[in-house]
Design an enzyme around this catalytic site. Structure first.
Site, mmCIF file in Angstrom:
data_model
loop_
_atom_site.group_PDB
_atom_site.id
_atom_site.type_symbol
_atom_site.label_atom_id
_atom_site.label_comp_id
_atom_site.label_asym_id
_atom_site.label_seq_id
_atom_site.Cartn_x
_atom_site.Cartn_y
_atom_site.Cartn_z
ATOM 1 N N HIS A 1 0.781 -1.232 0.000
ATOM 2 C CA HIS A 1 0.000 0.000 0.000
ATOM 3 C C HIS A 1 0.815 1.285 0.000
ATOM 4 C CE1 HIS A 1 1.019 -0.071 4.259
ATOM 5 N NE2 HIS A 1 0.708 1.206 4.288
HETATM 6 C C1 UD1 Z 1 -1.597 5.182 6.483
HETATM 7 C C2 UD1 Z 1 -0.233 5.580 7.005
HETATM 8 C C3 UD1 Z 1 0.760 4.442 6.819
HETATM 9 C C4 UD1 Z 1 0.221 3.152 7.414
HETATM 10 C C5 UD1 Z 1 -1.126 2.856 6.788
HETATM 11 C C6 UD1 Z 1 -1.696 1.567 7.353
HETATM 12 C C7 UD1 Z 1 0.222 7.984 6.794
HETATM 13 C C8 UD1 Z 1 1.084 8.978 6.125
HETATM 14 N N1 UD1 Z 1 0.298 6.727 6.319
HETATM 15 O O1 UD1 Z 1 -1.505 5.066 5.081
HETATM 16 O O2 UD1 Z 1 1.967 4.767 7.462
HETATM 17 O O3 UD1 Z 1 1.112 2.082 7.132
HETATM 18 O O4 UD1 Z 1 -1.991 3.959 7.063
HETATM 19 O O5 UD1 Z 1 -2.940 1.272 6.868
HETATM 20 O O6 UD1 Z 1 -0.499 8.311 7.718
HETATM 21 N N2 UD1 Z 1 -9.275 4.787 3.494
HETATM 22 C C9 UD1 Z 1 -10.431 4.069 3.522
HETATM 23 N N3 UD1 Z 1 -10.841 3.554 4.706
HETATM 24 C C10 UD1 Z 1 -10.147 3.751 5.851
HETATM 25 C C11 UD1 Z 1 -8.953 4.471 5.807
HETATM 26 C C12 UD1 Z 1 -8.519 4.980 4.620
HETATM 27 O O7 UD1 Z 1 -11.094 3.889 2.513
HETATM 28 O O8 UD1 Z 1 -10.592 3.295 6.917
HETATM 29 C C13 UD1 Z 1 -8.810 5.381 2.241
HETATM 30 C C14 UD1 Z 1 -8.556 6.867 2.405
HETATM 31 O O9 UD1 Z 1 -9.707 7.619 2.230
HETATM 32 C C15 UD1 Z 1 -7.504 7.141 1.369
HETATM 33 C C16 UD1 Z 1 -6.730 5.844 1.348
HETATM 34 O O10 UD1 Z 1 -7.559 4.824 1.906
HETATM 35 O O11 UD1 Z 1 -8.091 7.338 0.106
HETATM 36 C C17 UD1 Z 1 -5.446 5.972 2.092
HETATM 37 O O12 UD1 Z 1 -5.677 6.227 3.490
HETATM 38 P P1 UD1 Z 1 -4.709 7.170 4.349
HETATM 39 O O13 UD1 Z 1 -5.172 7.184 5.745
HETATM 40 O O14 UD1 Z 1 -4.527 8.461 3.632
HETATM 41 O O15 UD1 Z 1 -3.293 6.531 4.311
HETATM 42 P P2 UD1 Z 1 -2.831 5.047 4.196
HETATM 43 O O16 UD1 Z 1 -2.392 4.781 2.799
HETATM 44 O O17 UD1 Z 1 -3.839 4.134 4.809
#
Ligand code: UD1
Length: 368
Positions: free
Chosen positions: A210
């Site tokens: 990811h």
């Molecule tokens: C974040 C952390 C990363 C960690 C990862 C674990 C940062 C910079 N990165 O990355 O270090 O390893 O989490 O999962 O904080 N989304 C959903 N549902 C959720 C959460 C997120 O659909 O419950 C979507 C968000 O809207 C976004 C994408 O997934 O579009 C990425 O989520 P985001 O929290 O921005 O960062 P991660 O890639 O999850």
């Protein structure tokens, strides 16, 4: 010991939740000395990415849920700061503890710093030395403004000393993520995910990908998926796909490379017990996650990490982790080694023993 010191722990993402499961139990041993509150920023908000972890790991219901909306990292961090300041104004904590390296971590750290509240960083000092990684900036900035440092491995200590922190601020306590594995090992063993997915122990690989650097650009995600397809020619592959990766695979029109391959089992993000059962029983893990490098080291399961660097060098130097180039032939070779049982088993780093939270709370009891 002075009475009733108020501590707020702030969490926001799946890896944060897994690192704080033993605090309630440990604080309780000090019989009222600590007034502990938990804040959830809402960075991860899905049932699959958040609620299920609170349920399974018996984490208390957060005292405050900031419920920040989805949005860019800047927007989310700004919202966290605005909402968290209100909580700090109400609660007036003596200490704030932030966890790991995610956007919620630094947003909370900076808010505490601006409010003049003492700040402790759990899992401090880790460095990938790769400033293209958003987490690296979160680590550096959080450590810069923290007062107290809880460290998981030797390299963390060294980097903090290099950056001018003093011995009395540093506490090598071990790894609270391993505390959770140890505390819930019985539940992990009971998970029925192997039967559910039709898998045999030792006969499948487990994949998680990811990182923005691996999935956000078309060429990189395509290469990552081509590597998975290559692995799937050797053995069954389980791929619990992170929302970020799924969104990008759909956007780029390459999701069918995963769904149409009969050796690739694509699932939603899994609950903790199911996922850890898969880790414990797989032939190897292929990942770009930080925490999974540590969990496989603890389990002594081969871990191939699709990254140029790691902020957790003890997993390579002591444990079962190895960093891999983005090179299909090299990866296939490495997998052959694992299948022939020529791969290193590794050892478990010091203090990864299930007692890190106990050590942290002891330190807090002495200095708070
Ligand atoms: C974040 C952390 C990363 C960690 C990862 C674990 C940062 C910079 N990165 O990355 O270090 O390893 O989490 O999962 O904080 N989304 C959903 N549902 C959720 C959460 C997120 O659909 O419950 C979507 C968000 O809207 C976004 C994408 O997934 O579009 C990425 O989520 P985001 O929290 O921005 O960062 P991660 O890639 O999850």
């Amino acid at each position: 010991m002075p009475k009733h010191k108020k501590i707020i722990i702030v969490v926001g993402t799946r890896p944060n939740f897994i690192k704080i499961t033993q605090f309630d139990k440990e604080f309780a041993k000090y019989q009222g000395h600590f007034d502990y509150k938990l804040v959830h920023t809402g960075q991860h908000y899905d049932y699959n990415m958040s609620d299920i972890f609170f349920q399974q790991l018996e984490i208390r219901k957060p005292d405050y849920f900031l419920g920040i909306p989805a949005g860019s990292p800047t927007f989310q961090m700004g919202m966290i700061m605005v909402e968290l300041e209100k909580v700090f104004d109400i609660e007036k904590p003596d200490w704030v503890i932030v966890v790991g390296d995610v956007n919620s971590t630094f947003a909370a750290a900076f808010t505490a710093y601006k409010k003049g509240i003492k700040l402790a960083h759990l899992e401090s000092g880790l460095r990938s030395n790769d400033r293209n990684m958003p987490e690296e900036i979160n680590r550096i900035l959080t450590d810069e403004i923290s007062d107290l440092f809880f460290v998981t491995e030797n390299a963390g200590l060294s980097s903090l000393i290099r950056s001018g922190k003093t011995e009395d601020q540093l506490h090598f306590v071990g790894n609270t993520m391993i505390d959770t594995l140890v505390a819930f090992d019985g539940e992990i063993d009971k998970a029925e995910i192997l039967q559910t997915l039709g898998l045999v122990s030792g006969n499948y690989a487990l994949i998680t990908i990811h990182r923005p650097s691996n999935v956000d650009e078309y060429e990189n995600l395509l290469l990552t998926i081509e590597i998975l397809v290559e692995v799937a020619q050797k053995l069954k592959v389980v791929f619990p796909i992170h929302p970020r990766t799924l969104k990008k695979a759909e956007e780029f029109g390459i999701k069918q490379m995963l769904t149409e391959n009969e050796n690739i089992i694509l699932t939603e993000p899994l609950d903790y017990f199911a996922f850890q059962k898969l880790v414990k029983n797989c032939r190897f893990v292929l990942t770009d996650s930080g925490g999974i490098q540590e969990e496989t080291t603890f389990r002594q399961v081969p871990c191939l990490t699709l990254r140029k660097n790691t902020e957790r060098p003890s997993t390579v130097e002591i444990g079962s982790n190895e960093l891999l180039e983005f090179d299909k032939a090299a990866i296939v070779n490495k997998i052959e080694e694992i299948l022939l049982k020529k791969y290193k088993k590794g050892n478990i780093p010091p203090f990864w023993d299930g007692k890190a939270t106990e050590r942290i709370v002891k330190v807090l009891g002495e200095i708070v």
